[in-house]
Scaffold this active site. Structure first.
Site, PDB file in Angstrom:
ATOM      1  N   ASP A   1       0.836  -1.212   0.000  1.00 47.41           N
ATOM      2  CA  ASP A   1       0.000   0.000   0.000  1.00 47.41           C
ATOM      3  C   ASP A   1       0.868   1.258   0.000  1.00 47.41           C
ATOM      4  O   ASP A   1       1.985   1.250   0.520  1.00 47.41           O
ATOM      5  CB  ASP A   1      -0.921  -0.026   1.239  1.00 47.41           C
ATOM      6  CG  ASP A   1      -2.095   0.925   1.099  1.00 47.41           C
ATOM      7  OD1 ASP A   1      -2.345   1.408  -0.024  1.00 47.41           O
ATOM      8  OD2 ASP A   1      -2.759   1.189   2.116  1.00 47.41           O
TER       9      ASP A   1
ATOM     10  N   HIS B   1       2.270   3.470  -8.997  1.00 46.29           N
ATOM     11  CA  HIS B   1       2.075   2.042  -9.265  1.00 46.29           C
ATOM     12  C   HIS B   1       3.261   1.491 -10.075  1.00 46.29           C
ATOM     13  O   HIS B   1       3.725   0.385  -9.834  1.00 46.29           O
ATOM     14  CB  HIS B   1       0.765   1.799 -10.014  1.00 46.29           C
ATOM     15  CG  HIS B   1      -0.453   2.176  -9.218  1.00 46.29           C
ATOM     16  ND1 HIS B   1      -0.637   1.790  -7.911  1.00 46.29           N
ATOM     17  CD2 HIS B   1      -1.554   2.912  -9.536  1.00 46.29           C
ATOM     18  CE1 HIS B   1      -1.800   2.266  -7.458  1.00 46.29           C
ATOM     19  NE2 HIS B   1      -2.370   2.956  -8.429  1.00 46.29           N
TER      20      HIS B   1
ATOM     21  N   SER C   1      -7.660  -5.357  -5.114  1.00 44.48           N
ATOM     22  CA  SER C   1      -8.766  -5.920  -4.327  1.00 44.48           C
ATOM     23  C   SER C   1     -10.087  -5.796  -5.075  1.00 44.48           C
ATOM     24  O   SER C   1     -10.215  -4.991  -6.003  1.00 44.48           O
ATOM     25  CB  SER C   1      -8.872  -5.201  -2.977  1.00 44.48           C
ATOM     26  OG  SER C   1      -9.410  -3.905  -3.160  1.00 44.48           O
TER      27      SER C   1
ATOM     28  N   LEU D   1      10.403 -20.400  -5.408  1.00 46.78           N
ATOM     29  CA  LEU D   1       9.371 -19.588  -4.742  1.00 46.78           C
ATOM     30  C   LEU D   1       8.025 -19.651  -5.462  1.00 46.78           C
ATOM     31  O   LEU D   1       7.963 -19.506  -6.684  1.00 46.78           O
ATOM     32  CB  LEU D   1       9.847 -18.125  -4.709  1.00 46.78           C
ATOM     33  CG  LEU D   1       8.833 -17.081  -4.245  1.00 46.78           C
ATOM     34  CD1 LEU D   1       8.653 -17.147  -2.731  1.00 46.78           C
ATOM     35  CD2 LEU D   1       9.258 -15.674  -4.656  1.00 46.78           C
TER      36      LEU D   1
HETATM   37  C1  IPE Z   1      -5.444  -2.678  -0.037  1.00 47.19           C
HETATM   38  O1  IPE Z   1      -5.094  -1.345  -0.246  1.00 47.19           O
HETATM   39  C2  IPE Z   1      -5.499  -3.403  -1.348  1.00 47.19           C
HETATM   40  C3  IPE Z   1      -4.211  -3.575  -2.020  1.00 47.19           C
HETATM   41  C4  IPE Z   1      -3.046  -3.275  -1.547  1.00 47.19           C
HETATM   42  C5  IPE Z   1      -4.301  -4.195  -3.326  1.00 47.19           C
HETATM   43  P1  IPE Z   1      -6.209  -0.214  -0.352  1.00 47.19           P
HETATM   44  O2  IPE Z   1      -5.490   1.071  -0.539  1.00 47.19           O
HETATM   45  O3  IPE Z   1      -7.203  -0.554  -1.377  1.00 47.19           O
HETATM   46  O4  IPE Z   1      -6.889  -0.299   1.083  1.00 47.19           O
HETATM   47  P2  IPE Z   1      -7.757   0.766   1.883  1.00 47.19           P
HETATM   48  O5  IPE Z   1      -8.832   1.234   0.979  1.00 47.19           O
HETATM   49  O6  IPE Z   1      -6.856   1.885   2.271  1.00 47.19           O
HETATM   50  O7  IPE Z   1      -8.253   0.020   3.083  1.00 47.19           O
HETATM   51  C1  IPE Z   2      -1.628   0.239  -3.297  1.00 41.72           C
HETATM   52  O1  IPE Z   2      -1.404   1.601  -3.352  1.00 41.72           O
HETATM   53  C2  IPE Z   2      -1.881  -0.349  -4.670  1.00 41.72           C
HETATM   54  C3  IPE Z   2      -3.286  -0.710  -4.925  1.00 41.72           C
HETATM   55  C4  IPE Z   2      -4.248  -0.698  -4.049  1.00 41.72           C
HETATM   56  C5  IPE Z   2      -3.605  -1.125  -6.283  1.00 41.72           C
HETATM   57  P1  IPE Z   2      -2.599   2.652  -3.332  1.00 41.72           P
HETATM   58  O2  IPE Z   2      -2.980   2.939  -4.743  1.00 41.72           O
HETATM   59  O3  IPE Z   2      -3.707   2.207  -2.464  1.00 41.72           O
HETATM   60  O4  IPE Z   2      -1.881   3.920  -2.711  1.00 41.72           O
HETATM   61  P2  IPE Z   2      -2.478   4.924  -1.627  1.00 41.72           P
HETATM   62  O5  IPE Z   2      -2.944   4.105  -0.485  1.00 41.72           O
HETATM   63  O6  IPE Z   2      -3.593   5.648  -2.295  1.00 41.72           O
HETATM   64  O7  IPE Z   2      -1.330   5.795  -1.292  1.00 41.72           O
HETATM   65 MG    MG Z   3      -4.074   2.419  -0.507  1.00 43.41          MG
END
Ligand code: IPE
Ligand code: IPE
Ligand code: MG
Length: 251
Positions: A25, A42, A70, A136
């Site tokens: 995240d 990303h 997700s 792995l």
């Molecule tokens: C969780 O991150 C999902 C992934 C890392 C793929 P999110 O950024 O979607 O989670 P929330 O919304 O902050 O809980």
């Molecule tokens: C995690 O990073 C990647 C995915 C959920 C696809 P985020 O895109 O959620 O990044 P933040 O949480 O907005 O910084």
């Molecule tokens: Mg996030």
């Protein structure tokens, strides 16, 4: 045997977690801090994936599950969602050779039917091409959520009961496990979440019943092999009691 790390933490090679799961995240915030669009975060996140997969493969970790997208992430703006789906295709194209060199078996969990056909095809090719590797197991969680998985498990067990394949009295942990996407995968021993969020966000809810949790403020694009190794060292210093007393576990 132990390896001395930069930050002086030591890893015991004979006490590695068999399965590490990561909630990757913070990509969006990483990009925003630099005045860039989220997709750039990303892209940088893919570099971190490469670094951590290589580190896990070299270390001899058996399973690494990465939460990449997700069920709830489908609600993001369309350009981000489709940007991510394209990025997955590019990342697979650019890294398949390295995945093979690292002897990695690529697997997926999640609702793959929800993915665009091109992304799905690339993924299934990559899984097919790496299935005979012996190192792995890299499990990508895509269009995955634990409640989606648990709902499917309940439906499938209910159907088996209706069909007379199992009886209600016989439903137990083993049967439940055998109806989850992770049926061939041991539960994670260590779960890492980056970006300073202290939540699980619908990831592997059944499987993490006794998993050790490691939270870090580091945003995923800034996460490094050193911090990964430190998380493992931290895991190795914990006492896992599984409901017993400390004395019972130590004796
Ligand atoms: C969780 O991150 C999902 C992934 C890392 C793929 P999110 O950024 O979607 O989670 P929330 O919304 O902050 O809980
Ligand atoms: C995690 O990073 C990647 C995915 C959920 C696809 P985020 O895109 O959620 O990044 P933040 O949480 O907005 O910084
Ligand atoms: Mg996030």
């Amino acid at each position: 045997m132990s390896v001395l790390l930069k930050k002086t933490k030591e890893i015991e090679k004979n006490n590695l977690p068999a399965h590490i799961a990561i909630i990757m995240d913070g990509n969006g915030r990483w990009a925003k801090k630099r005045g860039n669009i989220r997709l750039l975060g990303h892209k940088k996140g893919v570099d971190t994936v490469n670094e951590i997969v290589t580190a896990a493969a070299e270390l001899g970790i058996q399973y690494l599950t990465l939460y990449a997208f997700s069920t709830e992430n489908w609600s993001r703006p369309k350009d981000e969602v489709f940007g991510l789906m394209d990025l997955l295709v590019t990342a697979l194209e650019n890294n398949l050779k390295k995945i093979q060199q690292n002897n990695v078996v690529l697997r997926t969990i999640g609702d793959l039917n929800a993915l665009p056909p091109k992304t799905r095809a690339k993924l299934s090719d990559a899984c097919e091409n790496t299935k005979n590797n012996t190192g792995l197991n890299l499990v990508l969680a895509l269009s995955y959520s634990a409640r989606w998985e648990i709902t499917n498990m309940v439906k499938s067990i209910a159907q088996d009961c209706i069909d007379g394949k199992i009886s209600v009295e016989n439903i137990d942990n083993t049967i439940i496990n055998s109806h989850l996407c992770t049926r061939e995968i041991p539960d994670p021993e260590l779960l890492i979440r980056t970006s300073g969020e202290y939540r699980i966000s619908n990831f592997l809810l059944w499987q993490i019943a006794y998993t050790e949790l490691y939270f870090t403020e580091t945003l995923w694009p800034d996460f490094t092999k050193e911090e990964f190794l430190n998380a493992i060292a931290d895991f190795q210093n914990r006492e896992r009691r599984f409901g017993k007393t400390g004395e019972q576990v130590r004796n």
